[in-house]
Enzyme design. Structure first.
Site, PDB file in Angstrom:
ATOM      1  N   ARG A 230      63.594  41.368  34.378  1.00 24.78           N
ATOM      2  CA  ARG A 230      64.624  42.093  33.637  1.00 24.78           C
ATOM      3  C   ARG A 230      65.992  41.723  34.203  1.00 24.78           C
ATOM      4  NH1 ARG A 230      61.748  42.579  30.092  1.00 24.78           N
ATOM      5  NH2 ARG A 230      60.897  44.431  29.062  1.00 24.78           N
ATOM      6  N   GLU A 259      72.310  41.106  27.078  1.00 28.92           N
ATOM      7  CA  GLU A 259      71.668  40.147  26.171  1.00 28.92           C
ATOM      8  C   GLU A 259      71.971  40.520  24.722  1.00 28.92           C
ATOM      9  OE1 GLU A 259      67.500  39.925  27.067  1.00 28.92           O
ATOM     10  OE2 GLU A 259      67.824  39.126  29.069  1.00 28.92           O
ATOM     11  N   HIS A 277      65.439  34.555  27.348  1.00 25.20           N
ATOM     12  CA  HIS A 277      64.435  35.627  27.352  1.00 25.20           C
ATOM     13  C   HIS A 277      63.187  35.219  26.560  1.00 25.20           C
ATOM     14  CE1 HIS A 277      64.052  40.229  28.007  1.00 25.20           C
ATOM     15  NE2 HIS A 277      62.870  39.644  28.094  1.00 25.20           N
TER      16      HIS A 277
END
Length: 526
Positions: A230, A259, A277
């Site tokens: 994360r 993000e 990601h």
């Protein structure tokens, strides 16, 4: 037919796993107006990461029973608001663990061997073999920060590379780590020893910034750092400084504090390999996630317990406890039928061998049964505790390994407004784990909890069994089983019946009058 709203693109296997029992609708969850309009009459909502499921969306969804996130994280779902609304929230916690672990290893290898800048140079017509000399993983020490499901998979894969594995995780026992060939250490020791480091922690208030400037001053200058967990756990500003100053050799990043992230000073550095990601972005992970949440939706809409529900108390359900769940729910319904009102205090007592396991789920099942015939809304494992709290019912789980008469015993015992008590107990017998009622209001019985039951408390005297049978016979209600129990001769007695069809209310009154019964209760478990 229940409506399942799919708000983002999911694999075809997801719809297939839902089956033909639902009306499937689609909308663009990122389009707020479209979502709020479509969710109004949805019973279930399936999302990935782009759909924001907040209090506003939940308020618009009057029929919503379950929100399913086809993935691991729940950053886009307001779990607290969902719980208050009685909406179950489920995810697919194991769907992407292999994909995430493999990406972490890929980033580590890519950073160690300068794959990204070497690739870019070659595409630009430059042959720079000497500039991009890398390092081997073999016989190096890797530090795993967070030895959960993904961290374990990464440790296993890197062990196969011939690496020595140390790990920091305060919630893992040293013995468990040792079984995997991993040495548990504190964070400072890991920082000092690691040649490579991979982060695998959830993002919480405690873990944000865990790897910051102070920690990055304690590492070897040859360190290769990977974060595919994360964003924000590794302080990006501190990492940039460490890389620029040569205090960290290279980094592999899949996640970022904000993000989507398309601009960062880190992207300017040749010794950083970054991906947008992609941890869960494999065909296999997407299919696993979709199928997993589809199965959870089916369970949730049928009123069953969902193992992957994140806002239902109870934890992992042991196989030894599972057979007791439907029994506890039936006992709850029998309890309500006997009480005839909402109890002020309820104890769910669990005794015997199953107390070696977490039995919190049996309390939830009992509450679900207690309120199933009281409230108009559909009762679930999420909102049953809320119904108890709203009605001022004090609920307690009592666990005792001692069970003198039965291998395992579940009892629901409650106090009513007038101070009187109601109780019902059940157990499972034989290899087939058959359900039996074994106690009702302190009277010993042995009767199967069939669809239609009746209980009469009266003064013990001859002819009462015939009276009950005669009246039921006149209205065509067949008795499937009968038990008579008494505490003393001539004192209070109980007749417990299982019958093939429901007993009409007027017939119940007739039996009570003919017996001069102190109480007459019918319970229908259909």
């Amino acid at each position: 037919m229940p409506v399942v709203l799919i708000a983002e693109e999911l694999s075809p296997a997801t719809v297939e796993a839902l089956g033909p029992d639902f009306e499937i609708r689609h909308c663009d969850g990122a389009d707020r107006e479209a979502l709020l309009a479509a969710i109004v009459d949805a019973d279930a909502l399936l999302v990935r990461s782009a759909t924001k499921v907040d209090a506003e969306a939940l308020d618009a969804a009057s029929r919503l029973k379950v929100v399913a996130r086809a993935g691991v994280g729940l950053d886009n779902v307001d779990v607290r608001a969902a719980t208050q609304a009685g909406v179950m929230v489920v995810n697919a916690p194991t769907s992407n663990i292999v994909s995430a672990a493999e990406l972490a290893v890929a980033l580590m290898l890519a950073a160690a061997r300068h794959v990204s800048p070497a690739h870019a140079a070659l595409k630009n017509g430059e042959w720079k073999r000497s500039r991009y000399t890398g390092v081997e993983l073999y016989e190096k020490t890797v530090g795993i920060v967070g030895l959960g499901r993904i961290g374990v998979l990464v440790a296993q894969r890197l062990s196969a590379f011939g690496m020595k594995v140390v790990a920091f995780d305060p919630y893992v026992q040293p013995g468990r780590a040792a079984q995997m060939g991993v040495r548990l250490v504190d964070l400072d020791t890991l920082l000092a020893e690691a040649d490579f480091m991979s982060v695998h922690l959830p993002k919480t208030a405690e873990t944000v910034g865990l790897i910051g400037a102070e920690q990055l001053h304690k590492v070897k200058p040859s360190l290769v750092l990977v974060n595919a967990a994360r964003g924000g756990i590794v302080d990006e500003g501190a990492l940039y400084s460490a890389l620029k100053e040569g205090r960290v050799a290279a980094a592999g990043l899949d996640v970022f504090a904000q993000e989507p992230c398309t601009e960062s000073p880190l992207f300017e550095l040749e010794n950083v390999v970054a991906t947008p990601h992609l941890g869960a972005s494999t065909d296999e992970a997407q299919e696993k996630a979709g199928v997993a949440v589809a199965k959870s939706v089916r369970l949730a809409l049928s009123g069953e317990l969902v193992p992957d529900a994140v806002n239902v108390q109870g934890g992992v359900i042991a196989e030894e406890v599972r057979p007791g769940i439907p029994l506890a729910e039936k006992l709850g319904r029998v309890f309500t039928g006997l009480a005839g009102e909402v109890a002020q205090q309820v104890d769910v007592e669990v005794r015997g061998e199953i107390t070696d396991y977490d039995v919190k789920v049996l309390e939830l099942a009992a509450l679900k049964g207690i309120f199933s015939d009281i409230v108009e809304q559909q009762v679930s494992y999420v909102n049953a505790p809320l119904f108890a709290a709203e009605r001022g019912m004090a609920v307690r789980l009592v666990v005792d390994p001692d069970s003198p008469d039965h291998r395992n015993l579940i009892t629901i015992r409650g106090t009513l407004a007038d101070g009187s008590q109601v109780s019902v107990s059940g157990t499972l017998v034989g290899i087939a784990q058959r359900e039996r009622l074994v106690e009702v209001n302190e009277f010993d019985v042995d009767i199967e909890p069939t669809e239609h039951l009746a209980f009469f408390t009266y003064e013990d005297r001859p002819g009462m069994v015939g009276t009950v049978g005669g009246i039921l016979g006149e209205v065509g209600v067949n008795i499937a089983g009968m038990q008579v129990s008494r505490q003393t001769r001539g004192g209070q007695a109980l007749v417990a019946l299982s019958v093939d069809t429901a007993i009409p209310a007027e017939t119940l009154d007739d039996i009570q009058a003919a017996m001069s019964a102190a109480s007459a209760r019918a319970v229908n478990l259909v």
